[in-house]
Design a protein around this motif. Structure first.
Motif, PDB file in Angstrom:
ATOM      1  N   ARG A 104       3.389  11.876   7.978  1.00 61.57           N
ATOM      2  CA  ARG A 104       2.964  11.784   6.580  1.00 61.57           C
ATOM      3  C   ARG A 104       2.262  10.469   6.274  1.00 61.57           C
ATOM      4  O   ARG A 104       1.418  10.393   5.392  1.00 61.57           O
ATOM      5  N   TRP A 105       2.670   9.414   6.999  1.00 59.87           N
ATOM      6  CA  TRP A 105       2.136   8.079   6.728  1.00 59.87           C
ATOM      7  C   TRP A 105       1.782   7.385   8.029  1.00 59.87           C
ATOM      8  O   TRP A 105       2.532   7.443   9.008  1.00 59.87           O
ATOM      9  N   PHE A 106       0.640   6.697   8.020  1.00 57.67           N
ATOM     10  CA  PHE A 106       0.219   5.844   9.115  1.00 57.67           C
ATOM     11  C   PHE A 106       0.372   4.403   8.632  1.00 57.67           C
ATOM     12  O   PHE A 106      -0.240   4.020   7.629  1.00 57.67           O
ATOM     13  N   VAL A 107       1.198   3.620   9.327  1.00 56.46           N
ATOM     14  CA  VAL A 107       1.472   2.246   8.898  1.00 56.46           C
ATOM     15  C   VAL A 107       0.963   1.288   9.964  1.00 56.46           C
ATOM     16  O   VAL A 107       1.394   1.325  11.115  1.00 56.46           O
ATOM     17  N   MET A 108       0.014   0.444   9.569  1.00 54.59           N
ATOM     18  CA  MET A 108      -0.537  -0.588  10.448  1.00 54.59           C
ATOM     19  C   MET A 108       0.193  -1.903  10.227  1.00 54.59           C
ATOM     20  O   MET A 108       0.645  -2.209   9.135  1.00 54.59           O
ATOM     21  N   GLY A 109       0.286  -2.689  11.282  1.00 50.55           N
ATOM     22  CA  GLY A 109       0.848  -4.030  11.194  1.00 50.55           C
ATOM     23  C   GLY A 109       0.470  -4.798  12.441  1.00 50.55           C
ATOM     24  O   GLY A 109      -0.064  -4.223  13.403  1.00 50.55           O
ATOM     25  N   ASP A 110       0.757  -6.089  12.465  1.00 49.12           N
ATOM     26  CA  ASP A 110       0.466  -6.903  13.637  1.00 49.12           C
ATOM     27  C   ASP A 110       1.692  -6.977  14.537  1.00 49.12           C
ATOM     28  O   ASP A 110       2.811  -6.666  14.129  1.00 49.12           O
ATOM     29  N   ASP A 111       1.471  -7.447  15.768  1.00 52.33           N
ATOM     30  CA  ASP A 111       2.576  -7.513  16.714  1.00 52.33           C
ATOM     31  C   ASP A 111       3.558  -8.643  16.407  1.00 52.33           C
ATOM     32  O   ASP A 111       4.619  -8.736  17.035  1.00 52.33           O
ATOM     33  N   ASP A 112       3.237  -9.510  15.443  1.00 54.38           N
ATOM     34  CA  ASP A 112       4.186 -10.544  15.019  1.00 54.38           C
ATOM     35  C   ASP A 112       4.719 -10.252  13.622  1.00 54.38           C
ATOM     36  O   ASP A 112       5.119 -11.164  12.891  1.00 54.38           O
ATOM     37  N   THR A 113       4.745  -8.973  13.264  1.00 51.63           N
ATOM     38  CA  THR A 113       5.281  -8.547  11.972  1.00 51.63           C
ATOM     39  C   THR A 113       6.638  -7.893  12.175  1.00 51.63           C
ATOM     40  O   THR A 113       6.812  -7.106  13.105  1.00 51.63           O
ATOM     41  N   VAL A 114       7.589  -8.224  11.319  1.00 54.08           N
ATOM     42  CA  VAL A 114       8.901  -7.567  11.313  1.00 54.08           C
ATOM     43  C   VAL A 114       8.950  -6.628  10.120  1.00 54.08           C
ATOM     44  O   VAL A 114       8.719  -7.044   8.981  1.00 54.08           O
ATOM     45  N   ASN A 134       0.377  13.910   0.349  1.00 56.25           N
ATOM     46  CA  ASN A 134      -0.731  14.856   0.256  1.00 56.25           C
ATOM     47  C   ASN A 134      -1.850  14.346  -0.655  1.00 56.25           C
ATOM     48  O   ASN A 134      -2.896  14.988  -0.777  1.00 56.25           O
ATOM     49  N   GLN A 135      -1.595  13.213  -1.317  1.00 58.81           N
ATOM     50  CA  GLN A 135      -2.614  12.533  -2.109  1.00 58.81           C
ATOM     51  C   GLN A 135      -3.106  11.317  -1.327  1.00 58.81           C
ATOM     52  O   GLN A 135      -2.438  10.838  -0.412  1.00 58.81           O
ATOM     53  N   MET A 136      -4.264  10.806  -1.686  1.00 63.79           N
ATOM     54  CA  MET A 136      -4.835   9.678  -0.953  1.00 63.79           C
ATOM     55  C   MET A 136      -4.282   8.354  -1.474  1.00 63.79           C
ATOM     56  O   MET A 136      -4.586   7.933  -2.590  1.00 63.79           O
ATOM     57  N   TYR A 137      -3.443   7.712  -0.645  1.00 62.88           N
ATOM     58  CA  TYR A 137      -2.837   6.433  -1.006  1.00 62.88           C
ATOM     59  C   TYR A 137      -3.146   5.377   0.049  1.00 62.88           C
ATOM     60  O   TYR A 137      -3.114   5.640   1.259  1.00 62.88           O
ATOM     61  N   TYR A 138      -3.392   4.170  -0.461  1.00 67.22           N
ATOM     62  CA  TYR A 138      -3.671   2.980   0.360  1.00 67.22           C
ATOM     63  C   TYR A 138      -2.745   1.900  -0.203  1.00 67.22           C
ATOM     64  O   TYR A 138      -2.958   1.388  -1.300  1.00 67.22           O
ATOM     65  N   ILE A 139      -1.678   1.576   0.540  1.00 67.85           N
ATOM     66  CA  ILE A 139      -0.582   0.779  -0.005  1.00 67.85           C
ATOM     67  C   ILE A 139      -0.396  -0.493   0.817  1.00 67.85           C
ATOM     68  O   ILE A 139      -0.461  -0.458   2.054  1.00 67.85           O
ATOM     69  N   GLY A 140      -0.153  -1.613   0.141  1.00 65.47           N
ATOM     70  CA  GLY A 140       0.098  -2.871   0.827  1.00 65.47           C
ATOM     71  C   GLY A 140       0.221  -4.011  -0.153  1.00 65.47           C
ATOM     72  O   GLY A 140       0.497  -3.808  -1.341  1.00 65.47           O
ATOM     73  N   GLY A 141       0.010  -5.226   0.339  1.00 63.62           N
ATOM     74  CA  GLY A 141       0.147  -6.412  -0.496  1.00 63.62           C
ATOM     75  C   GLY A 141      -0.993  -7.391  -0.277  1.00 63.62           C
ATOM     76  O   GLY A 141      -1.708  -7.329   0.735  1.00 63.62           O
ATOM     77  N   ALA A 156      -0.117   0.863   4.571  1.00 64.51           N
ATOM     78  CA  ALA A 156       0.348   2.253   4.647  1.00 64.51           C
ATOM     79  C   ALA A 156      -0.754   3.174   4.146  1.00 64.51           C
ATOM     80  O   ALA A 156      -1.236   3.018   3.024  1.00 64.51           O
ATOM     81  N   VAL A 157      -1.144   4.122   4.983  1.00 64.57           N
ATOM     82  CA  VAL A 157      -2.194   5.083   4.659  1.00 64.57           C
ATOM     83  C   VAL A 157      -1.588   6.482   4.679  1.00 64.57           C
ATOM     84  O   VAL A 157      -0.985   6.886   5.682  1.00 64.57           O
ATOM     85  N   SER A 158      -1.728   7.213   3.583  1.00 66.23           N
ATOM     86  CA  SER A 158      -1.189   8.567   3.525  1.00 66.23           C
ATOM     87  C   SER A 158      -1.982   9.496   4.442  1.00 66.23           C
ATOM     88  O   SER A 158      -3.126   9.211   4.801  1.00 66.23           O
ATOM     89  N   TYR A 159      -1.378  10.627   4.800  1.00 66.37           N
ATOM     90  CA  TYR A 159      -2.051  11.580   5.671  1.00 66.37           C
ATOM     91  C   TYR A 159      -3.369  12.052   5.059  1.00 66.37           C
ATOM     92  O   TYR A 159      -4.382  12.164   5.746  1.00 66.37           O
ATOM     93  N   ALA A 160      -3.336  12.313   3.755  1.00 61.91           N
ATOM     94  CA  ALA A 160      -4.545  12.806   3.095  1.00 61.91           C
ATOM     95  C   ALA A 160      -5.685  11.798   3.196  1.00 61.91           C
ATOM     96  O   ALA A 160      -6.846  12.182   3.411  1.00 61.91           O
ATOM     97  N   LEU A 161      -5.381  10.516   3.061  1.00 62.68           N
ATOM     98  CA  LEU A 161      -6.417   9.493   3.187  1.00 62.68           C
ATOM     99  C   LEU A 161      -6.842   9.334   4.645  1.00 62.68           C
ATOM    100  O   LEU A 161      -8.027   9.108   4.934  1.00 62.68           O
ATOM    101  N   ALA A 162      -5.900   9.464   5.568  1.00 63.47           N
ATOM    102  CA  ALA A 162      -6.231   9.350   6.985  1.00 63.47           C
ATOM    103  C   ALA A 162      -7.230  10.421   7.403  1.00 63.47           C
ATOM    104  O   ALA A 162      -8.102  10.179   8.250  1.00 63.47           O
TER     105      ALA A 162
END
Length: 485
Positions: A165-175, A191-198, A221-227
């Motif tokens: 449902r969600w694709f979450v990107m991060g760096d290798d030094d992120t917890v 199922n809606q297009m969401y682009y979430i972060g800070g 965080a990218v929703s499936y619909a946006l992906a």
């Protein structure tokens, strides 16, 4: 006339053009019915047995499967999230230690995406890796790796893994704090297009890049619909924005072309700061803690410990009560005129003056900006930190913790003496209190579904200090209760 000729005439009689116009019309109708019936049967046959090539339509095969299946709209859980960590073969050997703190085998799904095969054995790996492909063909101005990492969502999507449902990107030094990440994403419809972060904490970084951009180290965080939309446009978009500096800026530009704005969540922390993150975590915004980035560039969260040891200790408190970690509570000892601030699972501060809640919820500036190491500005207000230990709050750091029953906990915080604190006045709180115990009931993750309210703090046992020990309790505020000096 012989018999064969007679039979031939009978067979072909249907096709003889009659003399009357009415007969012609009737025969044309008959022919139309026959042709239509044949076409209908042919279409039905193809629908039942023929598998169309969706690739000819520009869609991956797994998209057809997803669209043909019944969409599960049950609550989002960790199995619905696919992580894509940006790393390199050169850095992964050392930074993989961070993933060992938060990654749960057989539960967490995802991969670290590397530029080539790492020089590390499979027995040492916790997070499975994949090698990025196709990124070398793209033009770039600053960094080829930024192009590669920007394609992580695209390459993760192409894998076609089920129930994502969600694709979450991060760096290798992120917890990541995965339970809280689930809590946050559960608020939104995949199922809606969401682009979430800070954003970045440093204004100079937001001005340089964008306030509307999710900074990638802290997590995107990218929703499936946006992906789905990004998969169709990503490569062309990367060619257009070859001059951008970072991978997250490229992703933002591509999302912006689709027309989707940033949904800002305060628990994603890029930590674009230098020095000690203590002040920020001691007065964390009222939001579930989701991620911490740049941790290998900052002072240890706990004094006299390595960063790995510090994070392990913080995660141990998080595992006890995920929704409550670093949530602030405030109370007052009116008899002694003390102000007390609790960052649950991390630290307790005691001030020997009465400070308002508005001041206490403002982080002490124990850090500087990321790019220029300046005193600010930041995207939040800060308070000046007096360099004189005698004029600083008494600081207590998490020492141990225990469960009480199935829903309660007691955390213990031990006094930390900064350098030069031995010269402080003997009447200072540093001498009176050596250890603080904090009892609390487990915070229900559903708490974050509603408009949050900071929980209250109560001084137990009449505020008595026995053997240098003090007991506090974090609790739900009564309807009319306020934090008042």
């Amino acid at each position: 006339m012989n018999k064969p000729c007679t039979d031939q005439l009978k067979v072909s009689k249907f096709f003889v053009v009659p003399e009357k116009l009415g007969d012609i019309v009737i025969n044309l109708i008959k022919i139309g019915i026959v042709v239509g019936l044949i076409a209908f049967l042919s279409l039905a046959f193809q629908t039942a047995f023929y598998k169309p090539s969706w690739r000819l339509l520009g869609l991956p095969e797994h998209l057809r499967i997803q669209n043909d299946s019944v969409i599960d709209n049950g609550p989002t859980n960790i199995s619905h999230i696919l992580f894509g960590l940006g790393g390199s073969a050169q850095t992964w050997h050392d930074r993989s230690n961070y993933s060992k703190i938060w990654w749960e085998p057989n539960t967490t799904r995802g991969f670290v995406w590397l530029d080539k095969k790492p020089k590390i054995s499979h027995t040492e790996l916790l997070v499975p890796y994949k090698i990025s492909h196709g990124w070398r063909r793209f033009k770039y101005l600053h960094s080829a790796s930024a192009v590669r990492i920007a394609r992580i969502v695209y390459e993760s999507f192409k894998l076609g893994l089920p129930d994502v449902r969600w694709f979450v990107m991060g760096d290798d030094d992120t917890v990541f704090f995965t339970n809280n990440l689930v809590t946050v994403l559960r608020k939104y419809d995949h199922n809606q297009m969401y682009y979430i972060g800070g954003n970045s904490e440093s204004v100079e970084q937001d001005v340089l890049h964008s306030y509307d951009m999710a900074f990638g180290g802290g997590g995107i965080a990218v929703s499936y619909a946006l992906a789905v939309q990004l998969a169709r446009t990503m490569d062309g978009c990367l060619r257009r924005y070859f001059y951008f500096y970072g991978s997250d800026q490229r992703v933002w530009a591509c999302v912006n072309e689709i027309g989707v704005p940033l949904t800002h969540e305060k628990g994603f922390h890029q930590l674009d700061i230098r020095g000690d993150p203590y002040g920020l975590l001691a007065a964390h915004p009222m939001a579930p803690l989701v991620s911490l980035h740049h941790i290998d560039q900052l002072s240890s969260l706990f004094p006299n410990q390595t960063q790995t040891q510090s994070l392990t200790k913080l995660i141990s408190a998080y595992n006890l009560d995920p929704a409550r970690i670093v949530q602030q509570s405030i109370c007052y000892d009116h008899r002694r005129k003390w102000s007390i601030s609790i960052s649950w699972g991390y630290t307790v501060q005691i001030y020997t003056t009465m400070l308002s809640a508005a001041d206490l919820q403002m982080p002490l500036q124990t850090f500087r900006t990321w790019r220029t190491s300046s005193d600010g500005p930041f995207t939040f207000n800060t308070r000046w930190m007096n360099p004189d230990p005698s004029k600083q709050p008494a600081m207590f750091f998490l020492d141990n913790l225990q469960m009480v029953g199935s829903q309660g906990s007691i955390t213990s915080y031990k006094r930390f003496f900064a350098k030069g604190a031995d010269k402080c006045n003997k009447s200072h709180v540093n001498v009176q209190v050596q250890r603080i115990r904090v009892s609390a009931l487990k915070l229900d993750p559903e708490y974050w579904k509603n408009v949050p309210r900071r929980e209250c703090c109560q001084i137990m046992e009449g505020g008595s200090i026995k053997g240098g020990n003090m007991h506090l309790r974090v609790k739900k505020c009564r309807p009319k209760e306020t934090t008042t000096i």
